[in-house]
Design a protein around this motif. Structure first.
Motif, mmCIF file in Angstrom:
data_model
loop_
_atom_site.group_PDB
_atom_site.id
_atom_site.type_symbol
_atom_site.label_atom_id
_atom_site.label_comp_id
_atom_site.label_asym_id
_atom_site.label_seq_id
_atom_site.Cartn_x
_atom_site.Cartn_y
_atom_site.Cartn_z
ATOM 1 N N SER A 264 0.822 -1.208 0.000
ATOM 2 C CA SER A 264 0.000 0.000 0.000
ATOM 3 C C SER A 264 0.855 1.256 0.000
ATOM 4 O O SER A 264 0.570 2.217 -0.725
ATOM 5 N N GLY A 265 1.915 1.261 0.810
ATOM 6 C CA GLY A 265 2.784 2.424 0.862
ATOM 7 C C GLY A 265 3.478 2.668 -0.462
ATOM 8 O O GLY A 265 3.591 3.816 -0.930
ATOM 9 N N ALA A 266 3.943 1.602 -1.096
ATOM 10 C CA ALA A 266 4.639 1.732 -2.374
ATOM 11 C C ALA A 266 3.697 2.228 -3.458
ATOM 12 O O ALA A 266 4.082 3.045 -4.312
ATOM 13 N N PHE A 267 2.445 1.753 -3.458
ATOM 14 C CA PHE A 267 1.467 2.240 -4.434
ATOM 15 C C PHE A 267 1.199 3.719 -4.221
ATOM 16 O O PHE A 267 1.201 4.513 -5.158
ATOM 17 N N HIS A 268 0.963 4.101 -2.977
ATOM 18 C CA HIS A 268 0.680 5.509 -2.672
ATOM 19 C C HIS A 268 1.828 6.401 -3.120
ATOM 20 O O HIS A 268 1.616 7.454 -3.733
ATOM 21 N N ALA A 269 3.047 5.990 -2.829
ATOM 22 C CA ALA A 269 4.216 6.790 -3.217
ATOM 23 C C ALA A 269 4.313 6.922 -4.734
ATOM 24 O O ALA A 269 4.654 8.002 -5.252
ATOM 25 N N ALA A 270 3.997 5.836 -5.438
ATOM 26 C CA ALA A 270 4.086 5.871 -6.897
ATOM 27 C C ALA A 270 3.064 6.817 -7.511
ATOM 28 O O ALA A 270 3.338 7.470 -8.527
ATOM 29 N N GLN A 271 1.880 6.918 -6.898
ATOM 30 C CA GLN A 271 0.836 7.778 -7.469
ATOM 31 C C GLN A 271 1.065 9.256 -7.157
ATOM 32 O O GLN A 271 0.856 10.114 -8.004
ATOM 33 N N THR A 272 1.469 9.561 -5.929
ATOM 34 C CA THR A 272 1.547 10.970 -5.516
ATOM 35 C C THR A 272 2.868 11.634 -5.869
ATOM 36 O O THR A 272 2.912 12.833 -6.108
ATOM 37 N N GLY A 273 3.958 10.862 -5.841
ATOM 38 C CA GLY A 273 5.264 11.457 -6.063
ATOM 39 C C GLY A 273 5.751 12.310 -4.903
ATOM 40 O O GLY A 273 6.813 12.934 -4.988
ATOM 41 N N GLU A 274 5.002 12.318 -3.801
ATOM 42 C CA GLU A 274 5.332 13.153 -2.647
ATOM 43 C C GLU A 274 6.040 12.375 -1.543
ATOM 44 O O GLU A 274 6.642 12.966 -0.649
ATOM 45 N N THR A 275 5.920 11.055 -1.577
ATOM 46 C CA THR A 275 6.497 10.224 -0.522
ATOM 47 C C THR A 275 7.351 9.124 -1.151
ATOM 48 O O THR A 275 7.334 8.924 -2.366
ATOM 49 N N GLU A 276 8.074 8.403 -0.295
ATOM 50 C CA GLU A 276 8.886 7.288 -0.752
ATOM 51 C C GLU A 276 9.028 6.270 0.374
ATOM 52 O O GLU A 276 8.849 6.603 1.552
ATOM 53 N N ILE A 277 9.330 5.047 0.007
ATOM 54 C CA ILE A 277 9.607 4.003 0.990
ATOM 55 C C ILE A 277 11.077 4.128 1.382
ATOM 56 O O ILE A 277 11.962 4.010 0.532
ATOM 57 N N ILE A 278 11.325 4.371 2.673
ATOM 58 C CA ILE A 278 12.698 4.589 3.134
ATOM 59 C C ILE A 278 13.282 3.344 3.797
ATOM 60 O O ILE A 278 14.422 3.357 4.259
ATOM 61 N N GLY A 279 12.515 2.278 3.834
ATOM 62 C CA GLY A 279 13.014 1.035 4.408
ATOM 63 C C GLY A 279 11.929 -0.023 4.427
ATOM 64 O O GLY A 279 10.755 0.298 4.592
ATOM 65 N N THR A 280 12.309 -1.268 4.202
ATOM 66 C CA THR A 280 11.364 -2.382 4.307
ATOM 67 C C THR A 280 11.904 -3.387 5.318
ATOM 68 O O THR A 280 13.112 -3.441 5.575
ATOM 69 N N TYR A 281 10.970 -4.178 5.861
ATOM 70 C CA TYR A 281 11.363 -5.128 6.901
ATOM 71 C C TYR A 281 10.384 -6.281 6.935
ATOM 72 O O TYR A 281 9.189 -6.117 6.628
ATOM 73 N N SER A 282 10.851 -7.452 7.317
ATOM 74 C CA SER A 282 9.966 -8.601 7.487
ATOM 75 C C SER A 282 8.952 -8.309 8.580
ATOM 76 O O SER A 282 9.302 -7.808 9.650
ATOM 77 N N GLY A 283 7.701 -8.641 8.309
ATOM 78 C CA GLY A 283 6.655 -8.402 9.285
ATOM 79 C C GLY A 283 6.779 -9.229 10.543
ATOM 80 O O GLY A 283 6.070 -8.982 11.522
ATOM 81 N N ALA A 284 7.653 -10.210 10.548
ATOM 82 C CA ALA A 284 7.854 -11.033 11.741
ATOM 83 C C ALA A 284 9.182 -10.740 12.425
ATOM 84 O O ALA A 284 9.640 -11.508 13.258
ATOM 85 N N GLY A 285 9.810 -9.625 12.057
ATOM 86 C CA GLY A 285 11.045 -9.251 12.726
ATOM 87 C C GLY A 285 12.265 -9.862 12.058
ATOM 88 O O GLY A 285 12.192 -10.407 10.955
ATOM 89 N N ASP A 286 13.408 -9.778 12.757
ATOM 90 C CA ASP A 286 14.664 -10.203 12.140
ATOM 91 C C ASP A 286 14.985 -11.682 12.331
ATOM 92 O O ASP A 286 15.982 -12.177 11.821
#
Length: 329
Positions: free
Chosen positions: A246-268
């Motif tokens: 969802s974040g990546a889609f939003h960033a692609a449409q608006t051009g105002e935001t970006e994904i600054i990091g991704t992480y596994s949803g279950a931690g490291d």
């Protein structure tokens, strides 16, 4: 909502205004507004996302041997009651341009499962917490709505996995801040939805930072995309932590935001996985697992993920109750 800490920049005002109209406008649709009022958006991988009710969904054939695994009560009923927590930002689960048809990756997966099991899928749009309330009461057979496997949830629910769980930190575009681990969020204001695994991860990171003598995270809670994107645009939060698709889609449409990091949803320590979720020991998880593996084998699963730009989150096989987000997190 939290008090604004700094003045609005012109670009942030424009973004906030767009999102406010998307949330409050009569008959408006946030997904369509993000895509510039068009009937299609563009996924980060370049795939065109159809935002209309006419989905022309990927389908697959019934498999009698797998359908026979469905509990008799559900087979007699002939329907699969699916709980779906619906957001407003594609591609997971959201409303089409008619503001009433639920579309997205999760509904498509649900319909594929229904095809294999020979059941008519009935999607039930509910709030996040009511997904689990409905599963507990037996009102819904399964939740197919971006639910992450956790060890705590495994005490009450059975899981059949179908996608990797990747979280994304979304921030204003153009900064130098990147998030690769707990220390990178110390001292920042981060928005998150309550009751989610991303909240658990963020709070665990904060605990680790405090124990290490670092500044605590100022956690702000939002449930609606219009609210957290207004907060992000105005500077009331430094970043939003949510599902990466969802974040990546939003960033692609608006051009105002970006994904600054991704992480596994279950931690490291564990690879996070999204799963079809059903009440523990109700006899349905094997059928769900076999149905998902059939769609993976016959290619229809891959077609669904590709059409929504999520082919990088595909799993090679569906697992029943794999290791999840640890309780210690």
């Amino acid at each position: 909502m939290p008090v604004t800490r700094r003045a609005l920049a012109p670009a942030a005002v424009a973004l906030a205004a767009t999102l406010l109209l998307a949330a409050c406008g009569s008959g408006g649709n946030a997904a369509a507004d993000l895509a510039g009022g068009n009937k299609a958006g563009t996924a980060p991988n370049g795939a065109t996302i159809n935002l209309t009710p006419q989905q022309n969904r990927v389908t697959t054939a019934k498999v009698d041997a797998i359908a026979a695994l469905v509990p008799e009560e559900v087979r007699r009923r002939g329907t699969l009651q699916v709980a779906a927590s619906v957001g407003s930002v594609p591609p997971l689960g959201f409303y089409a341009t008619d503001d009433k048809t639920v579309i997205g990756t999760e509904p498509d997966i649900a319909y594929l499962v229904g095809d294999v099991l020979g059941l008519k899928v009935e999607l039930n749009p509910v709030s996040w917490e009511n997904v689990f309330v409905g599963l507990d009461s037996g009102k819904y057979d399964v939740g197919i709505t971006n639910v992450t496997v956790t060890e705590a949830r495994k005490e009450k629910y059975d899981f059949a996995t179908y996608r990797l769980d990747i979280l994304g930190f979304e921030a204003k575009k153009g900064g130098s801040w990147k998030v690769t681990g707990p220390a990178d969020v110390a001292g920042h204001v981060i928005g998150v939805s309550s009751g989610t695994n991303q909240e658990k991860l963020l709070l665990a990171w904060n605990d680790a930072n405090v124990k290490a003598g670092l500044k605590p995270v100022d956690v702000k809670y939002y449930q609606n995309s219009s609210d957290y994107y207004l907060a992000l645009g105005s500077g009331r939060i430094d970043a939003w932590l949510g599902p990466n698709p969802s974040g990546a889609f939003h960033a692609a449409q608006t051009g105002e935001t970006e994904i600054i990091g991704t992480y596994s949803g279950a931690g490291d320590t564990v690879l996070g996985k999204i799963a079809a979720t059903t009440k523990k020991d109700n006899g349905l998880v094997k059928a769900l697992n076999e149905a998902l593996n059939e769609t993976i084998k016959n290619g229809s699963y891959g077609q669904v993920l590709k059409r929504w730009g999520l082919d990088n989150e595909a799993v090679k096989t569906s697992e029943i109750n794999p290791p999840g987000l640890p309780k210690t997190n």
